[in-house]
Design a protein around this motif. Sequence first.
Motif, PDB file in Angstrom:
ATOM      1  N   ALA A 176       7.114  -4.728  -3.010  1.00 40.55           N
ATOM      2  CA  ALA A 176       6.294  -5.394  -1.988  1.00 40.55           C
ATOM      3  C   ALA A 176       4.967  -5.848  -2.589  1.00 40.55           C
ATOM      4  O   ALA A 176       4.396  -6.839  -2.173  1.00 40.55           O
ATOM      5  N   ARG A 177       4.479  -5.118  -3.586  1.00 40.47           N
ATOM      6  CA  ARG A 177       3.160  -5.349  -4.190  1.00 40.47           C
ATOM      7  C   ARG A 177       2.082  -5.378  -3.103  1.00 40.47           C
ATOM      8  O   ARG A 177       1.312  -6.334  -2.993  1.00 40.47           O
ATOM      9  N   VAL A 178       2.044  -4.362  -2.291  1.00 41.67           N
ATOM     10  CA  VAL A 178       0.995  -4.284  -1.266  1.00 41.67           C
ATOM     11  C   VAL A 178       0.208  -2.988  -1.446  1.00 41.67           C
ATOM     12  O   VAL A 178       0.775  -1.910  -1.578  1.00 41.67           O
ATOM     13  N   GLY A 187      -1.145  -4.847  -4.414  1.00 39.88           N
ATOM     14  CA  GLY A 187      -1.105  -3.527  -5.049  1.00 39.88           C
ATOM     15  C   GLY A 187      -2.497  -2.927  -5.189  1.00 39.88           C
ATOM     16  O   GLY A 187      -3.516  -3.616  -5.009  1.00 39.88           O
ATOM     17  N   ALA A 188      -2.512  -1.645  -5.517  1.00 42.52           N
ATOM     18  CA  ALA A 188      -3.797  -0.992  -5.786  1.00 42.52           C
ATOM     19  C   ALA A 188      -4.433  -1.618  -7.026  1.00 42.52           C
ATOM     20  O   ALA A 188      -5.647  -1.576  -7.201  1.00 42.52           O
ATOM     21  N   GLN A 189      -3.590  -2.212  -7.880  1.00 35.10           N
ATOM     22  CA  GLN A 189      -4.119  -2.817  -9.105  1.00 35.10           C
ATOM     23  C   GLN A 189      -5.167  -3.881  -8.770  1.00 35.10           C
ATOM     24  O   GLN A 189      -6.240  -3.919  -9.368  1.00 35.10           O
ATOM     25  N   ASN A 206      -2.487  13.392 -10.166  1.00 37.98           N
ATOM     26  CA  ASN A 206      -3.041  12.428 -11.111  1.00 37.98           C
ATOM     27  C   ASN A 206      -1.989  11.816 -12.056  1.00 37.98           C
ATOM     28  O   ASN A 206      -1.075  12.495 -12.495  1.00 37.98           O
ATOM     29  N   ASN A 207      -2.172  10.554 -12.340  1.00 35.18           N
ATOM     30  CA  ASN A 207      -1.440   9.893 -13.412  1.00 35.18           C
ATOM     31  C   ASN A 207      -2.422   9.737 -14.561  1.00 35.18           C
ATOM     32  O   ASN A 207      -3.426   9.055 -14.381  1.00 35.18           O
ATOM     33  N   PRO A 208      -2.262  10.405 -15.688  1.00 39.39           N
ATOM     34  CA  PRO A 208      -1.023  10.967 -16.242  1.00 39.39           C
ATOM     35  C   PRO A 208      -0.860  12.488 -16.144  1.00 39.39           C
ATOM     36  O   PRO A 208       0.223  12.982 -16.436  1.00 39.39           O
ATOM     37  N   GLY A 239      -5.724   2.283  -1.987  1.00 40.82           N
ATOM     38  CA  GLY A 239      -4.411   2.752  -1.534  1.00 40.82           C
ATOM     39  C   GLY A 239      -3.297   1.859  -2.051  1.00 40.82           C
ATOM     40  O   GLY A 239      -3.519   0.698  -2.411  1.00 40.82           O
ATOM     41  N   SER A 240      -2.097   2.423  -2.077  1.00 40.40           N
ATOM     42  CA  SER A 240      -0.937   1.680  -2.562  1.00 40.40           C
ATOM     43  C   SER A 240       0.281   2.062  -1.742  1.00 40.40           C
ATOM     44  O   SER A 240       0.467   3.233  -1.422  1.00 40.40           O
ATOM     45  N   PHE A 241       1.110   1.071  -1.422  1.00 40.84           N
ATOM     46  CA  PHE A 241       2.397   1.393  -0.776  1.00 40.84           C
ATOM     47  C   PHE A 241       3.531   1.441  -1.803  1.00 40.84           C
ATOM     48  O   PHE A 241       4.699   1.558  -1.430  1.00 40.84           O
ATOM     49  N   SER A 242       3.169   1.344  -3.099  1.00 40.66           N
ATOM     50  CA  SER A 242       4.215   1.252  -4.126  1.00 40.66           C
ATOM     51  C   SER A 242       5.083   2.497  -4.210  1.00 40.66           C
ATOM     52  O   SER A 242       6.280   2.411  -4.423  1.00 40.66           O
ATOM     53  N   LYS A 243       4.481   3.661  -4.085  1.00 33.12           N
ATOM     54  CA  LYS A 243       5.242   4.900  -4.247  1.00 33.12           C
ATOM     55  C   LYS A 243       5.707   5.445  -2.895  1.00 33.12           C
ATOM     56  O   LYS A 243       6.644   6.213  -2.827  1.00 33.12           O
ATOM     57  N   THR A 244       5.032   5.036  -1.830  1.00 33.92           N
ATOM     58  CA  THR A 244       5.391   5.559  -0.505  1.00 33.92           C
ATOM     59  C   THR A 244       6.431   4.673   0.187  1.00 33.92           C
ATOM     60  O   THR A 244       7.315   5.178   0.860  1.00 33.92           O
ATOM     61  N   GLU A 277     -11.764   6.253  -5.319  1.00 33.87           N
ATOM     62  CA  GLU A 277     -10.686   7.233  -5.135  1.00 33.87           C
ATOM     63  C   GLU A 277      -9.347   6.501  -5.084  1.00 33.87           C
ATOM     64  O   GLU A 277      -9.077   5.760  -4.143  1.00 33.87           O
ATOM     65  N   ASP A 278      -8.502   6.722  -6.087  1.00 31.69           N
ATOM     66  CA  ASP A 278      -7.203   6.033  -6.172  1.00 31.69           C
ATOM     67  C   ASP A 278      -6.110   7.032  -5.755  1.00 31.69           C
ATOM     68  O   ASP A 278      -6.056   8.144  -6.280  1.00 31.69           O
ATOM     69  N   THR A 279      -5.238   6.621  -4.832  1.00 28.42           N
ATOM     70  CA  THR A 279      -4.418   7.631  -4.140  1.00 28.42           C
ATOM     71  C   THR A 279      -2.896   7.377  -4.095  1.00 28.42           C
ATOM     72  O   THR A 279      -2.249   7.776  -3.131  1.00 28.42           O
ATOM     73  N   PRO A 280      -2.298   6.754  -5.125  1.00 29.33           N
ATOM     74  CA  PRO A 280      -0.887   6.349  -4.934  1.00 29.33           C
ATOM     75  C   PRO A 280       0.110   7.490  -4.746  1.00 29.33           C
ATOM     76  O   PRO A 280       1.179   7.272  -4.175  1.00 29.33           O
ATOM     77  N   TYR A 281      -0.216   8.697  -5.236  1.00 29.87           N
ATOM     78  CA  TYR A 281       0.798   9.775  -5.206  1.00 29.87           C
ATOM     79  C   TYR A 281       0.555  10.799  -4.098  1.00 29.87           C
ATOM     80  O   TYR A 281       1.266  11.795  -4.009  1.00 29.87           O
ATOM     81  N   ARG A 282      -0.462  10.567  -3.283  1.00 29.43           N
ATOM     82  CA  ARG A 282      -0.821  11.554  -2.248  1.00 29.43           C
ATOM     83  C   ARG A 282       0.343  11.920  -1.338  1.00 29.43           C
ATOM     84  O   ARG A 282       0.617  13.077  -1.090  1.00 29.43           O
TER      85      ARG A 282
END
Length: 455
Positions: free
Chosen positions: A276-278, A129-131, A209-211, A266-271, A237-242
Amino acid sequence: VHDRTGAAGGTAAEVCAAPLRRADLHASVSDPALDTMNFLNEVTARHPGAISFAPGRPYDGFFDVEQVFGYLRGYLDHLKALGHAPEVIRDHLFQYGPTAGRIRELIAETLRRDEGVDVPAEAVVVTVGAQEAMLLAVRALITGPSDVLLVSSPCYVGITGVARLLDVTLGTVEEAPAGLRCADVEAAVLAERGAGRRPRAFYLVPDHNNPLGTTVPEATRRELLDLAADLDILILEDTPYRLVGSERRLPTLKALDRGRRVVHLGSFSKTLFPGARVGYAVADQEVDDGRGGRGLLAAELTKIKSMVTVNTPPLSQAVVAGMLLAAGGQTTGHTQRSSAYYRRTMSATLHELERHLPAERQRELGVRWNRPDGGFFLSLQVPFRADDAALARSAEDFGVLWTPMSYFHPAGGGENAIRLSTSYLSDADIVEGIARLVRFVEAEAARTQKGQPTW
Ligand SMILES: Cc1ncc(COP(=O)(O)O)c(C=O)c1O
């Protein structure tokens, strides 16, 4: 006090230890930042019938169990087509993998196709994850108490949590009502330097942005990059919602970055899917080893990762790779349907808010909100203290849940704002949920006007 045989009849080794004191554990476990969502979870569990604008999770109508097998098969077929022997393919799933990840070429290719970001595969570290990407980047960049991580505030609890876990000093740059201002970033950097500290990086979520749900305009992105160069800091630069946002996507900071100032998370969590936690970090900054050798920051992050998660689960990487390959090496192949869905739920939420609270009523009540054109979140300013007690009343008396914005302010603030998440609800729930929310806001506003303190 027991003697060696144990007063209760057992041996000393069998006598239970006295409870550990939380005060004797690392300070992060006592920090409200690591516990923010607990109250929300409790309230949610107590009110199962409530409509919840709280969880920032993807809509699960897009998930199909059988597809996971198809994606896995697709990836294995791809490996076979590349000429890998069956034992090699078997090891790709069953064995420990390279720490930096097995699918970094594919991610680099995807970034070229989706984002026009051109980086070598060696600059990519595949993370849990991006985490984890945040944790690695912050651990690498912050050397001690005199280094500071600056964050745009309010900010995602994951970055605050990382700072707390690692005992990292956090500096905040409050996002102004009209959006993030570079002058405020500059002032924060100079103030830290004035106090003898070294600001190393500025963390932000430029898209949806979150939140807050806000998006940083392109001119500000360019200005930020110039500022980072002038002040010699990095940008995280954190981009999960792009890719689950607006149809008109602005360039990422990384795509505009000519000076290797941006570490892109980057995160695949929202896309794709969060189970998967990738995720990944792109860290193409050069690192001088002090002995004449040069490498990339990604290699240093990889060393840290080897002591955190060893490697990102190969099975998860395989499914993600299968998904990317099935869409021609593009994440956007999977996000057209979901981003359209999120745009629609966002627009339905905004429509319901406007319907119940036309401009004049907004002014009377002292309520305002922003109008994102996609993503998961929007923020609502309210004329009362939106704290845990208000949330409990909202759940109990009105059957609607939301997240207090104050949870996202590491340095305090946000007492009169709430975060609404629009990603997870059906149309019918949005209509009913906003009706309930408006009744709650009106009741709280009336309480406050009558001089009944709401805290
Ligand atoms: C801004 C932001 N960054 C990172 C993450 C975490 O992403 P991941 O699931 O890839 O760890 C989230 C998840 O909600 C988020 O909102």
